[in-house]
Structure formats: C-alpha cells, structure tokens
Design a protein around this motif. Structure first.
Motif, PDB file in Angstrom:
ATOM      1  N   ILE A 258      14.211 -78.005  18.120  1.00 55.69           N
ATOM      2  CA  ILE A 258      14.881 -77.871  16.856  1.00 55.69           C
ATOM      3  C   ILE A 258      13.365 -78.868  16.151  1.00 55.69           C
ATOM      4  O   ILE A 258      13.517 -77.931  14.774  1.00 55.69           O
ATOM      5  N   ASP A 259      12.823 -79.581  16.551  1.00 55.03           N
ATOM      6  CA  ASP A 259      11.997 -80.535  15.465  1.00 55.03           C
ATOM      7  C   ASP A 259      10.020 -79.802  15.609  1.00 55.03           C
ATOM      8  O   ASP A 259       9.839 -80.164  15.126  1.00 55.03           O
ATOM      9  N   TYR A 260       9.980 -78.611  16.609  1.00 49.66           N
ATOM     10  CA  TYR A 260       8.924 -78.401  16.704  1.00 49.66           C
ATOM     11  C   TYR A 260       8.546 -77.111  15.428  1.00 49.66           C
ATOM     12  O   TYR A 260       7.278 -77.966  15.252  1.00 49.66           O
ATOM     13  N   PRO A 261       8.954 -76.188  14.800  1.00 44.71           N
ATOM     14  CA  PRO A 261       8.609 -75.869  13.782  1.00 44.71           C
ATOM     15  C   PRO A 261       8.243 -76.953  12.877  1.00 44.71           C
ATOM     16  O   PRO A 261       7.603 -77.047  11.261  1.00 44.71           O
ATOM     17  N   VAL A 262       9.030 -78.381  12.702  1.00 47.62           N
ATOM     18  CA  VAL A 262       9.225 -79.357  11.254  1.00 47.62           C
ATOM     19  C   VAL A 262       8.136 -80.337  11.468  1.00 47.62           C
ATOM     20  O   VAL A 262       7.192 -80.147  10.641  1.00 47.62           O
ATOM     21  N   HIS A 263       7.073 -80.280  12.302  1.00 46.51           N
ATOM     22  CA  HIS A 263       6.756 -80.648  12.819  1.00 46.51           C
ATOM     23  C   HIS A 263       5.387 -79.722  12.631  1.00 46.51           C
ATOM     24  O   HIS A 263       4.241 -80.413  12.391  1.00 46.51           O
TER      25      HIS A 263
END
Length: 158
Positions: A139-144
């Motif tokens: 879930i954090d990958y596209p945020v990063h």
C-alpha cells in the motif's frame, strides 16, 4: 485481488507521469538540481530503481519465508545513500537510467498483482525494529513513488 490491481494500476499511472516528465528533461538539470537531501534528479531516479528492486525482493521473500522476516533494510540508517553512491547514478547514461527505472517499476507492479492474498499479513522487521505487513508495504509503495515524483516535479523548471 482488487486491492492488488488498484495498487499496481496506481503505480503504473504514476510511473507513466514520471516517464513523460523525464523524457523531456535537460541532462544538465538532472545533474544540478538537488532535493532537500542533496540528491540530484538522477540520484532520485536511481533511488526509484533501488526501491523497486529491494521491494520486489521483500515481496517475494515475504510469500515463502517464515514470518516475521528479518530481511536487509536498505532504506533506513542511511544505507540507501550508500546504494546511490556505490552505483554512481550521476554518471549513469540518462536514457538507460530512465528505462531501468521504468522497467523495474513495471516489474514490481506485476509482482504485486500476483501476490498470494493469504500472505498479506506476513510481517517484515525493519532495521529500526518496526514490523510491517506485506499489505502495508505494498500500500505504501505508490505513496513512496509519488513522494519522489513530486520532488522531481518541484526541481524541474516549468
């Protein structure tokens, strides 16, 4: 399954946006503009390669190794800057680096789409001792990715 598809498609959308920006950028700009960490645009793009590569390995290991998993953590304790320095991204051929970033990120979106849903709660322990589930990581990958996309957009003259 829908969660995995959404994360993959969102990441691909961000990737295409970044690729469009990077195609038209002057190489002098990618070497001279620096973010708050002192990284050039080339180094930020290189970091996105490292992020895709390291996260691909984490995602795969978290699906077949015992949980919680202790796996090398390149992102904390300043190690990601060592990765950037050792790979000498500032001297990497610009077009090749953009393509490498593009295809490592296309690959991780494919890996994410194919995650075994029963493994989403498997945990990874970071170098700082924090535990993250596989689900939280993806879930954090596209945020990063977006964080670095936005950094690059700020550094590029309009």
């Amino acid at each position: 399954m829908e969660l995995l598809e959404n994360i993959s498609s969102h990441t691909l959308k961000l990737l295409h946006e970044l690729e469009d920006i990077l195609k038209n950028i002057n190489e002098n700009t990618v070497l001279t503009k620096r973010n708050m960490q002192g990284r050039t645009v080339k180094q930020i793009v290189g970091h996105l390669v490292d992020s895709a590569s390291n996260n691909t390995h984490r995602v795969i290991h978290l699906q077949y190794q015992e949980s919680p998993l202790i796996f090398p953590d390149y992102a904390n304790l300043g190690v990601n800057d060592k990765w950037i320095a050792i790979q000498n991204y500032n001297n990497y051929n610009w077009k090749d680096l953009v393509q490498l970033m593009k295809y490592t990120n296309i690959h991780i979106t494919n890996v994410i789409k194919n995650i075994d849903m029963s493994k989403l709660q498997n945990k990874w322990i970071s170098a700082l001792g924090n535990q993250y589930t596989l689900e939280e990581m993806i879930i954090d990958y596209p945020v990063h990715f977006k964080l670095h996309l936005d950094e690059i957009k700020e550094l590029i003259p309009k």
